[in-house]
Design an enzyme around this catalytic site. Structure first.
Site, PDB file in Angstrom:
ATOM      1  N   HIS A  17       0.786  -1.234   0.000  1.00  0.00           N
ATOM      2  CA  HIS A  17       0.000   0.000   0.000  1.00  0.00           C
ATOM      3  C   HIS A  17       0.818   1.285   0.000  1.00  0.00           C
ATOM      4  O   HIS A  17       0.242   2.369  -0.080  1.00  0.00           O
ATOM      5  CB  HIS A  17      -0.955   0.008   1.197  1.00  0.00           C
ATOM      6  CG  HIS A  17      -0.287  -0.092   2.538  1.00  0.00           C
ATOM      7  ND1 HIS A  17      -0.947   0.193   3.711  1.00  0.00           N
ATOM      8  CD2 HIS A  17       0.976  -0.443   2.912  1.00  0.00           C
ATOM      9  CE1 HIS A  17      -0.129   0.019   4.741  1.00  0.00           C
ATOM     10  NE2 HIS A  17       1.034  -0.374   4.284  1.00  0.00           N
ATOM     11  N   HIS A  18       2.146   1.205   0.107  1.00  0.00           N
ATOM     12  CA  HIS A  18       2.954   2.429   0.128  1.00  0.00           C
ATOM     13  C   HIS A  18       3.480   2.838  -1.248  1.00  0.00           C
ATOM     14  O   HIS A  18       3.928   3.980  -1.401  1.00  0.00           O
ATOM     15  CB  HIS A  18       4.155   2.256   1.064  1.00  0.00           C
ATOM     16  CG  HIS A  18       3.793   2.064   2.497  1.00  0.00           C
ATOM     17  ND1 HIS A  18       2.975   2.922   3.184  1.00  0.00           N
ATOM     18  CD2 HIS A  18       4.139   1.088   3.387  1.00  0.00           C
ATOM     19  CE1 HIS A  18       2.822   2.499   4.429  1.00  0.00           C
ATOM     20  NE2 HIS A  18       3.518   1.387   4.578  1.00  0.00           N
ATOM     21  N   ALA A  19       3.484   1.936  -2.219  1.00  0.00           N
ATOM     22  CA  ALA A  19       4.064   2.266  -3.517  1.00  0.00           C
ATOM     23  C   ALA A  19       3.327   3.435  -4.152  1.00  0.00           C
ATOM     24  O   ALA A  19       2.093   3.482  -4.174  1.00  0.00           O
ATOM     25  CB  ALA A  19       4.014   1.050  -4.440  1.00  0.00           C
TER      26      ALA A  19
END
Length: 392
Positions: free
Chosen positions: A117-119
């Protein structure tokens, strides 16, 4: 992020008979067209080009740059051979899960390796190369869905997914995470509620370090059900990172396996109540590779299959024997839970926290109630709800 955590999860699920009669879909790699839904062409090419770097660059480095081009090669995002291929398979898994649900072949699906979820659109971040969840949401938006609720219970703010859809009123992102003043990525304040046409479509609930099951569940149930009821999603997508556990080495919340299991069951029930049972669950963070992740995610698989596991159930000896060969120095848990009841007092409005006389307990309730109220007052009016009314 060692993939051994996925192997151990699936081995534990099989050893207790959880996957008998269950269809497991082997995903194809995401195509470039899939990745371009979220990521820029230059970034995808940079990830592909990692394979052309000298072998020496793949070795661990104490002097890794803090901010290399595209985030590739930092301490958090070390490069490795076949990086593009590996990351594309993760996206393919979550995309396949979304397609199984959209086609009607399944009501629920789990992409256990997903949850990156951080990309961001043009950079790797927080161990994440391609944002599989954002790609799947984009695909769903083009294939019959226009009200998608994303609920993120990872200890870190779900910043990449929120950023991708912060201006899109068709996607509600809800993230419950450790307070951004105390943990990377430093975002996810309660005041962050979306932008432009998406104002009111981001809900952030930051909790202080040390928050345990009772306070975490009180906060979750005070914010998430009301937001989903108002939004009326067609599908619920859950990012189920388990780095909220009290033993996780990278963060400071204090949940038990029972608390995490209660969160999974709650999200399953919310999908049943508001989205006709359509629930896509993905993995995410979790760095207690042996003691925590396999048990927690086996409970996630069980929730999706309506084969709920008693937390007191003993762990099969065959699984423990296999793990003992892999990690002989790790003390293995005896049961599928931590022996902690996941009870909580429901939030009942401003000033509703009871005074128990236990100063530590009362202080915890006061702190979590402050967080609840800050989030509700920031986001609930934008969803047409009364932030001070516990019935909303």
């Amino acid at each position: 992020m060692n993939p051994v955590r996925l192997d151990l999860t699936m081995a534990l699920a099989r050893s207790i008979g959880l996957l008998e009669g269950v269809e497991i879909v082997e995903p194809a790699s995401a195509t470039e067209a899939d990745l371009l839904r979220i990521h820029t062409a230059r970034y995808i090419e940079a990830v592909r080009d990692v394979d052309n770097r000298p072998a020496a660059e793949f070795e661990p480095r104490d002097d890794a740059p803090a901010d290399p081009p595209y985030g590739l090669g930092s301490t958090d995002n070390p490069i490795f051979p076949h990086m593009h291929d590996a990351a594309s398979v993760i996206v393919g898994g979550t995309l396949a899960a979304a397609q199984e649900i959209a086609s009607g072949r399944a009501r629920r699906a789990v992409s256990i390796g997903g949850g990156m979820h951080h990309a961001m659109a043009a950079s790797a971040a927080g161990f994440c190369v391609y944002n599989d969840v954002a790609v799947a949401i984009s695909w769903l938006l083009d294939n019959g869905y226009d009200r998608i609720a994303y609920v993120d219970v990872d200890v870190h703010h779900g910043d990449g997914v929120e950023r991708a859809f912060q201006g899109d009123p068709r996607v509600l992102t809800v993230s419950i995470h450790q307070h951004p003043a105390t943990l990377w990525p430093g975002t996810g304040w309660s005041s962050e509620v979306g932008v432009a046409e998406g104002v009111g479509r981001a809900v952030n609930l930051p909790l202080l370090p040390g928050t345990s099951d009772a306070a975490w569940l009180r906060a979750f149930h005070a914010v998430v059900p009301g937001a989903l009821a108002a939004f009326a999603p067609q599908i619920v997508i859950s990012q189920c990172g388990v780095d909220t556990h009290r033993e996780d080495p990278l963060a400071d919340l204090a949940l038990s396996v029972e608390g995490q299991r209660a969160a999974f069951l709650a999200m399953r029930d919310l999908a049943d109540r508001y989205a006709e049972g359509r629930w896509l669950a993905v993995g995410g963070g979790g760095y207690g590779l042996v003691r925590v992740v396999p048990r927690s995610w086996t409970n996630l698989l069980a929730a999706a299959l309506d084969r709920d596991i008693d937390p007191a159930r003993p762990i099969p000896q065959e699984w423990k024997d296999g793990v003992a060969q892999l990690a002989p120095s790790v003390e293995l848990p005896a049961t599928m839970g931590d022996g902690v009841p996941a009870n909580y007092l429901p939030w009942d409005g401003p000033g509703g926290a009871p005074e128990t006389g236990d100063s530590t307990h009362d202080r915890v309730l006061a702190r979590v109630d402050s967080a609840i109220l800050a989030t509700r007052r920031a986001a609930y009016p934008l969803l047409g709800l009364d932030p001070d009314d516990p019935r909303d």
